[in-house]
Design a protein around this motif. Structure first.
Motif, PDB file in Angstrom:
ATOM      1  N   PHE A   1      30.104  51.533 105.441  1.00  0.00           N
ATOM      2  CA  PHE A   1      31.345  51.374 106.432  1.00  0.00           C
ATOM      3  C   PHE A   1      32.169  50.511 105.776  1.00  0.00           C
ATOM      4  O   PHE A   1      33.575  50.709 105.815  1.00  0.00           O
ATOM      5  CB  PHE A   1      30.733  51.444 107.704  1.00  0.00           C
ATOM      6  CG  PHE A   1      31.764  51.381 108.580  1.00  0.00           C
ATOM      7  CD1 PHE A   1      31.961  52.596 109.133  1.00  0.00           C
ATOM      8  CD2 PHE A   1      32.550  50.286 109.300  1.00  0.00           C
ATOM      9  CE1 PHE A   1      33.231  52.778 110.131  1.00  0.00           C
ATOM     10  CE2 PHE A   1      33.874  50.559 110.235  1.00  0.00           C
ATOM     11  CZ  PHE A   1      34.080  51.929 110.668  1.00  0.00           C
ATOM     12  N   GLY A   2      31.749  49.514 105.450  1.00  0.00           N
ATOM     13  CA  GLY A   2      32.756  48.338 104.847  1.00  0.00           C
ATOM     14  C   GLY A   2      33.370  48.674 103.639  1.00  0.00           C
ATOM     15  O   GLY A   2      34.557  48.308 103.429  1.00  0.00           O
TER      16      GLY A   2
ATOM     17  N   LYS B   1      36.199  51.081 105.068  1.00  0.00           N
ATOM     18  CA  LYS B   1      37.233  50.374 105.853  1.00  0.00           C
ATOM     19  C   LYS B   1      37.159  48.813 105.629  1.00  0.00           C
ATOM     20  O   LYS B   1      36.120  47.966 106.168  1.00  0.00           O
ATOM     21  CB  LYS B   1      37.035  50.137 107.501  1.00  0.00           C
ATOM     22  CG  LYS B   1      36.863  51.712 107.959  1.00  0.00           C
ATOM     23  CD  LYS B   1      38.387  52.113 108.032  1.00  0.00           C
ATOM     24  CE  LYS B   1      38.660  53.340 108.830  1.00  0.00           C
ATOM     25  NZ  LYS B   1      40.066  53.751 108.944  1.00  0.00           N
ATOM     26  N   THR B   2      37.667  48.295 104.539  1.00  0.00           N
ATOM     27  CA  THR B   2      37.579  46.924 104.053  1.00  0.00           C
ATOM     28  C   THR B   2      38.006  46.029 105.232  1.00  0.00           C
ATOM     29  O   THR B   2      37.427  44.829 105.181  1.00  0.00           O
ATOM     30  CB  THR B   2      38.550  46.457 102.841  1.00  0.00           C
ATOM     31  OG1 THR B   2      39.934  47.134 103.269  1.00  0.00           O
ATOM     32  CG2 THR B   2      38.129  47.686 101.724  1.00  0.00           C
ATOM     33  N   GLY B   3      38.747  46.460 105.962  1.00  0.00           N
ATOM     34  CA  GLY B   3      38.978  45.220 107.133  1.00  0.00           C
ATOM     35  C   GLY B   3      37.838  45.054 107.622  1.00  0.00           C
ATOM     36  O   GLY B   3      37.689  43.698 108.362  1.00  0.00           O
ATOM     37  N   PHE B   4      37.186  46.016 108.156  1.00  0.00           N
ATOM     38  CA  PHE B   4      35.831  45.723 108.704  1.00  0.00           C
ATOM     39  C   PHE B   4      34.909  44.771 108.013  1.00  0.00           C
ATOM     40  O   PHE B   4      34.086  43.888 108.530  1.00  0.00           O
ATOM     41  CB  PHE B   4      34.924  47.116 109.064  1.00  0.00           C
ATOM     42  CG  PHE B   4      33.614  46.747 109.514  1.00  0.00           C
ATOM     43  CD1 PHE B   4      33.388  46.394 110.926  1.00  0.00           C
ATOM     44  CD2 PHE B   4      32.705  47.016 108.592  1.00  0.00           C
ATOM     45  CE1 PHE B   4      31.792  46.187 111.451  1.00  0.00           C
ATOM     46  CE2 PHE B   4      31.250  46.786 109.024  1.00  0.00           C
ATOM     47  CZ  PHE B   4      30.755  46.590 110.558  1.00  0.00           C
ATOM     48  N   MET B   5      34.838  45.093 106.577  1.00  0.00           N
ATOM     49  CA  MET B   5      33.979  44.118 105.810  1.00  0.00           C
ATOM     50  C   MET B   5      34.639  42.706 105.804  1.00  0.00           C
ATOM     51  O   MET B   5      33.366  41.540 105.947  1.00  0.00           O
ATOM     52  CB  MET B   5      33.908  44.664 104.377  1.00  0.00           C
ATOM     53  CG  MET B   5      32.871  44.035 103.545  1.00  0.00           C
ATOM     54  SD  MET B   5      32.821  44.783 101.803  1.00  0.00           S
ATOM     55  CE  MET B   5      31.561  46.029 102.356  1.00  0.00           C
ATOM     56  N   TRP B   6      35.843  42.511 105.706  1.00  0.00           N
ATOM     57  CA  TRP B   6      36.405  41.266 105.744  1.00  0.00           C
ATOM     58  C   TRP B   6      35.984  40.504 107.198  1.00  0.00           C
ATOM     59  O   TRP B   6      35.709  39.147 107.405  1.00  0.00           O
ATOM     60  CB  TRP B   6      37.845  41.053 105.657  1.00  0.00           C
ATOM     61  CG  TRP B   6      38.168  41.284 104.246  1.00  0.00           C
ATOM     62  CD1 TRP B   6      38.934  42.004 103.610  1.00  0.00           C
ATOM     63  CD2 TRP B   6      38.101  40.222 103.332  1.00  0.00           C
ATOM     64  NE1 TRP B   6      39.339  41.761 102.183  1.00  0.00           N
ATOM     65  CE2 TRP B   6      38.757  40.595 102.209  1.00  0.00           C
ATOM     66  CE3 TRP B   6      37.510  39.062 103.231  1.00  0.00           C
ATOM     67  CZ2 TRP B   6      38.973  39.878 100.972  1.00  0.00           C
ATOM     68  CZ3 TRP B   6      37.430  38.003 102.232  1.00  0.00           C
ATOM     69  CH2 TRP B   6      38.208  38.461 100.880  1.00  0.00           C
ATOM     70  N   GLY B   7      35.947  41.363 108.323  1.00  0.00           N
ATOM     71  CA  GLY B   7      35.393  40.754 109.432  1.00  0.00           C
ATOM     72  C   GLY B   7      34.264  40.235 109.564  1.00  0.00           C
ATOM     73  O   GLY B   7      33.680  39.181 110.040  1.00  0.00           O
ATOM     74  N   VAL B   8      33.182  41.115 108.579  1.00  0.00           N
ATOM     75  CA  VAL B   8      31.761  40.577 108.571  1.00  0.00           C
ATOM     76  C   VAL B   8      31.603  39.144 108.019  1.00  0.00           C
ATOM     77  O   VAL B   8      30.852  38.171 108.456  1.00  0.00           O
ATOM     78  CB  VAL B   8      30.875  41.562 108.163  1.00  0.00           C
ATOM     79  CG1 VAL B   8      29.571  41.250 107.913  1.00  0.00           C
ATOM     80  CG2 VAL B   8      30.934  42.965 108.902  1.00  0.00           C
TER      81      VAL B   8
ATOM     82  N   ILE C   1      26.064  49.108 107.049  1.00  0.00           N
ATOM     83  CA  ILE C   1      27.367  48.158 107.045  1.00  0.00           C
ATOM     84  C   ILE C   1      28.065  48.166 105.712  1.00  0.00           C
ATOM     85  O   ILE C   1      29.098  48.114 106.011  1.00  0.00           O
ATOM     86  CB  ILE C   1      26.802  46.721 107.532  1.00  0.00           C
ATOM     87  CG1 ILE C   1      26.185  46.903 109.107  1.00  0.00           C
ATOM     88  CG2 ILE C   1      28.067  45.654 107.404  1.00  0.00           C
ATOM     89  CD1 ILE C   1      25.652  45.376 109.351  1.00  0.00           C
TER      90      ILE C   1
ATOM     91  N   TYR D   1      29.626  40.433 100.031  1.00  0.00           N
ATOM     92  CA  TYR D   1      30.610  41.386 100.606  1.00  0.00           C
ATOM     93  C   TYR D   1      32.074  40.530  99.930  1.00  0.00           C
ATOM     94  O   TYR D   1      32.912  41.396  99.755  1.00  0.00           O
ATOM     95  CB  TYR D   1      30.620  41.292 102.110  1.00  0.00           C
ATOM     96  CG  TYR D   1      29.548  42.303 102.643  1.00  0.00           C
ATOM     97  CD1 TYR D   1      28.895  43.213 101.798  1.00  0.00           C
ATOM     98  CD2 TYR D   1      29.244  42.262 104.057  1.00  0.00           C
ATOM     99  CE1 TYR D   1      27.964  44.284 102.378  1.00  0.00           C
ATOM    100  CE2 TYR D   1      28.303  43.099 104.699  1.00  0.00           C
ATOM    101  CZ  TYR D   1      27.652  43.947 103.851  1.00  0.00           C
ATOM    102  OH  TYR D   1      26.795  44.735 104.276  1.00  0.00           O
TER     103      TYR D   1
END
Length: 296
Positions: free
Chosen positions: A64-65, A68-75, A61, A263
């Motif tokens: 990948f984050g 794709k920083t948007g994914f990490m912000w989502g987490v 994770i 994160y």
């Protein structure tokens, strides 16, 4: 040294297989009508296999984050939202604790009753001492399940010797180091201690952290539920096994928020000062909040 490195990477590789096998064979550890499934659940809940599944998931994770920083912000938003939701709900236990204490005082001092009875038909009746000791449970709910919520809200006391004197990027590095070197290891150790501590008060024969899977499966032949119901006084609160469950829940929530904090710190370090408190769902005291906070 070479053997240790080989062992590490071997377990990281096996984590994908172990995770997939657990998902495709849920009956082996979730079918609690089978005593062996219960013992497998006990073993794997505090096992090296589970540690490497979680550790490998964190690495995947994170990698990948970073792409794709948007994914990490989502987490971050999901994990902080979870902490906020649980904390806001169980914070009401503090109010319940106060109300129950007032009721106890009235029943004892004004009505001179030794017990409290609720309900119709088949009433719920416990001694006053049962309700008095139960207050500890409400306090435990607030401490264990509101801890990460308080962290999200910035409510914990910070012992600051260096932090305020350094710049934005240095602060984020300190935060990342703190989550990796202190929060996560503390949560893992608490989980490992609390997991077997909990199960030793729920079933017999008592499992041990030193027991291998084969030994636990042998013990499962004589397994029966033996939930702890012994209080500190004859008529006192008898649900002390709940405190063991809360200890495990506390460790799990702290670990999840350590991930979220790492994160967030990384993203704020990467994106600069403008990203500080981005997407942070922080409670407000309403109008005049700034003046109130300025007095603390």
């Amino acid at each position: 040294m070479l053997d240790a490195i080989l062992w590490f990477f071997q377990n990281v590789g096996l984590a994908f297989y172990n995770f997939g096998y657990a998902l495709t064979h849920p009956g082996l550890w979730l079918d609690w009508s089978n005593k062996e499934a219960i013992m497998r659940f006990v073993y794997y809940g505090g096992s090296v296999e589970l540690f490497f599944v979680v550790f490998t998931a964190f690495l995947v994770i994170t990698a990948f984050g970073m792409w794709k920083t948007g994914f990490m912000w989502g987490v971050v938003r999901v994990l902080e939202g979870f902490a906020n939701t649980v904390g806001r709900f169980f914070a009401w236990a503090g109010l319940i604790m106060v109300i129950q204490q007032i009721i106890i005082i009235f029943i004892q001092r004004i009505f001179a009753r030794p017990d409290i009875v609720f309900g119709f038909g088949i009433p719920l009746e416990f001694d006053i001492s049962w309700y008095a000791e139960e207050l500890k449970l409400y306090n435990a709910l607030v401490v264990t399940l509101c801890c990460t919520y308080t962290f999200v809200q910035g409510g914990h006391v910070r012992v600051d010797l260096v932090y305020s004197a350094v710049g934005h990027r240095a602060k984020r590095v300190i935060d990342m180091a703190g989550s990796l070197l202190f929060m996560m290891p503390m949560a893992v150790l608490t989980w490992m201690y609390g997991w077997y501590f909990m199960w030793r008060h729920l079933i017999v024969p008592k499992p041990s952290a030193s027991d291998g899977l084969d030994r636990l499966l042998l013990k499962s032949r004589a397994l029966r539920w033996n939930v702890e119901t012994i209080g500190f006084s004859p008529n006192g609160f008898n649900g002390y096994f709940l405190f063991k469950i809360l200890l495990v829940a506390f460790a799990g929530m702290v670990f999840l928020h350590a991930v979220a904090f790492f994160y967030r710190s990384y993203l704020e370090w990467r994106e600069g000062v403008g990203s500080v408190n981005k997407y942070l769902d922080k409670d407000s005291l309403g109008e005049g909040e700034e003046a109130f906070e300025g007095t603390h």
